[in-house]
Design an enzyme around this catalytic site. Sequence first.
Site, mmCIF file in Angstrom:
data_model
loop_
_atom_site.group_PDB
_atom_site.id
_atom_site.type_symbol
_atom_site.label_atom_id
_atom_site.label_comp_id
_atom_site.label_asym_id
_atom_site.label_seq_id
_atom_site.Cartn_x
_atom_site.Cartn_y
_atom_site.Cartn_z
ATOM 1 N N LYS A 1 -9.231 -0.007 -5.856
ATOM 2 C CA LYS A 1 -9.277 0.657 -4.550
ATOM 3 C C LYS A 1 -10.606 1.373 -4.336
ATOM 4 O O LYS A 1 -11.052 2.162 -5.171
ATOM 5 C CB LYS A 1 -8.124 1.668 -4.457
ATOM 6 C CG LYS A 1 -8.068 2.473 -3.173
ATOM 7 C CD LYS A 1 -7.680 1.618 -1.976
ATOM 8 C CE LYS A 1 -7.835 2.356 -0.654
ATOM 9 N NZ LYS A 1 -6.751 3.257 -0.348
ATOM 10 N N HIS B 1 -10.490 1.397 1.773
ATOM 11 C CA HIS B 1 -10.298 2.420 2.797
ATOM 12 C C HIS B 1 -11.533 2.296 3.689
ATOM 13 O O HIS B 1 -12.598 2.817 3.364
ATOM 14 C CB HIS B 1 -10.168 3.817 2.197
ATOM 15 C CG HIS B 1 -9.877 4.853 3.236
ATOM 16 N ND1 HIS B 1 -8.691 5.523 3.321
ATOM 17 C CD2 HIS B 1 -10.624 5.291 4.283
ATOM 18 C CE1 HIS B 1 -8.714 6.329 4.370
ATOM 19 N NE2 HIS B 1 -9.881 6.214 4.966
ATOM 20 N N HIS C 1 1.620 5.408 -1.708
ATOM 21 C CA HIS C 1 1.286 6.590 -2.527
ATOM 22 C C HIS C 1 2.572 7.134 -3.149
ATOM 23 O O HIS C 1 3.472 7.568 -2.419
ATOM 24 C CB HIS C 1 0.630 7.675 -1.659
ATOM 25 C CG HIS C 1 -0.660 7.212 -1.062
ATOM 26 N ND1 HIS C 1 -1.872 7.384 -1.693
ATOM 27 C CD2 HIS C 1 -0.919 6.540 0.085
ATOM 28 C CE1 HIS C 1 -2.829 6.839 -0.945
ATOM 29 N NE2 HIS C 1 -2.278 6.325 0.137
ATOM 30 N N ASP D 1 1.423 2.682 3.502
ATOM 31 C CA ASP D 1 0.600 3.881 3.333
ATOM 32 C C ASP D 1 1.458 5.143 3.420
ATOM 33 O O ASP D 1 0.973 6.197 3.854
ATOM 34 C CB ASP D 1 -0.553 3.934 4.340
ATOM 35 C CG ASP D 1 -1.641 4.916 3.918
ATOM 36 O OD1 ASP D 1 -1.691 5.272 2.727
ATOM 37 O OD2 ASP D 1 -2.426 5.323 4.777
ATOM 38 N N HIS E 1 0.865 -1.200 0.000
ATOM 39 C CA HIS E 1 0.000 0.000 0.000
ATOM 40 C C HIS E 1 0.891 1.235 0.000
ATOM 41 O O HIS E 1 1.500 1.567 1.020
ATOM 42 C CB HIS E 1 -0.915 0.028 1.226
ATOM 43 C CG HIS E 1 -1.885 1.171 1.201
ATOM 44 N ND1 HIS E 1 -3.241 0.994 1.294
ATOM 45 C CD2 HIS E 1 -1.690 2.513 1.090
ATOM 46 C CE1 HIS E 1 -3.836 2.175 1.236
ATOM 47 N NE2 HIS E 1 -2.915 3.118 1.114
ATOM 48 N N HIS F 1 -4.498 -0.437 5.790
ATOM 49 C CA HIS F 1 -4.036 0.350 6.946
ATOM 50 C C HIS F 1 -4.988 0.228 8.138
ATOM 51 O O HIS F 1 -5.558 1.216 8.591
ATOM 52 C CB HIS F 1 -3.809 1.819 6.588
ATOM 53 C CG HIS F 1 -4.846 2.446 5.697
ATOM 54 N ND1 HIS F 1 -6.183 2.487 5.998
ATOM 55 C CD2 HIS F 1 -4.735 3.065 4.498
ATOM 56 C CE1 HIS F 1 -6.829 3.098 5.026
ATOM 57 N NE2 HIS F 1 -5.982 3.452 4.105
HETATM 58 O O1 DOR Z 1 -3.222 9.603 5.556
HETATM 59 C C1 DOR Z 1 -3.597 9.330 4.430
HETATM 60 N N1 DOR Z 1 -3.021 9.868 3.339
HETATM 61 N N2 DOR Z 1 -4.625 8.494 4.286
HETATM 62 C C2 DOR Z 1 -5.176 8.243 3.086
HETATM 63 O O2 DOR Z 1 -6.113 7.495 3.031
HETATM 64 C C3 DOR Z 1 -4.681 8.934 1.870
HETATM 65 C C4 DOR Z 1 -3.309 9.375 2.038
HETATM 66 C C5 DOR Z 1 -2.887 10.367 0.973
HETATM 67 O O3 DOR Z 1 -3.089 10.096 -0.214
HETATM 68 O O4 DOR Z 1 -2.309 11.386 1.320
HETATM 69 ZN ZN ZN Z 2 -3.283 5.131 1.480
#
Ligand code: DOR
Ligand code: ZN
Length: 346
Positions: free
Chosen positions: A98, A135, A14, A246, A12, A173
């Site tokens: 997702k 989520h 970004h 995450d 997971h 998460h």
């Molecule tokens: O803390 C987070 N940041 N939770 C999420 O679900 C998205 C993520 C983000 O893309 O910044």
């Molecule tokens: Zn995330």
Amino acid sequence: MQLTITRPDDWHLHLRDDLALKAVVADTARRFGRAIVMPNLKPPVTTVAAARAYRDRIQNAVQKGLAFEPLMTLYLTDRTPAAEIKEAAASGFVHAVKYYPAGSTTNSENGVTDLQKARVALAAMEQYDVPLLLHGEVTDSGIDVFDRERVFLDRHLGPLQRDFPGLRMVLEHITTQEAADYVRSAGPRVAATITAHHLLWNRNEIFRGGIRPHAYCLPVLKRERHRQALLAAATGDDPRFFLGTDSAPHARHTKEADCGCAGIYTSHAAIELYAEAFEHVDALAKLEAFASHRGPDFYRLPRNEARITLAREAWTVPNELPFGDRTLVPMRAGQSVAWRLVDPAR
Ligand code: DOR
Ligand code: ZN
């Protein structure tokens, strides 16, 4: 002391896009063989064609000599057609879809407003065996922010499992004892990822001596008893709990703001931070299963063959890291991490 394990994967992550992508991707590619890449870009990655183009941009951003495979995901909307799911399943590079409840978190405006509206896509995912990544939070303003995960489990997960019994799901998460208990009771098709920050911090961190925007993420940090429950799940023997950072980079000024963004950046020290958490409970011997074995087993991919080595040598995390034309504040900024990656690629 050193610890050598099969190269882990991040289930997971970004990675953002453009300059931000270029700034962060090496941190992941040095440590992990693969990563499940979240689709919450602006605009979101809702089609296989967009996922292919995003995958190309990620691969171009990885420095030569690092073998890193991005595993792509699609962003579920109220209108995702069954044909897109079929194409995703056949693509060989889209590995999951997702679900963001509309309005739940960063770039979730185009998310699902009502799971009923996504039934066509969910049925196709069940048919073509494409996992659903959740989520798992409700967004009603009447529900306390610390209860949103628990209420999501109560309201939505049972019906989802009942209506789509063949659908494989990952609760992303997880942050609560209730989520860990749910996964344990839910059968082989339901798994969960756990972040390093939810293993190392409880919600006091958000208010330690003042308000700490760099400790704010979603789902928000919870009480100590939940952190303990997550540690027990991560270090236990159930194969359905595995690593997902995450890691969610945001420029410093967007977090240190009147309305700061949610997300904690951990990719610069991800596997090292997990090693710390496992060492705290005397469970280093379980790290490899959690970080390197259970994820690929659930996703039906081969485990990595390469290995990485960590050394028990403290180092200090910089106060900030470059982030395109801005900077970001990583987890443990200015403080030490007990484990160091012995990095042959450097
Ligand atoms: O803390 C987070 N940041 N939770 C999420 O679900 C998205 C993520 C983000 O893309 O910044
Ligand atoms: Zn995330």
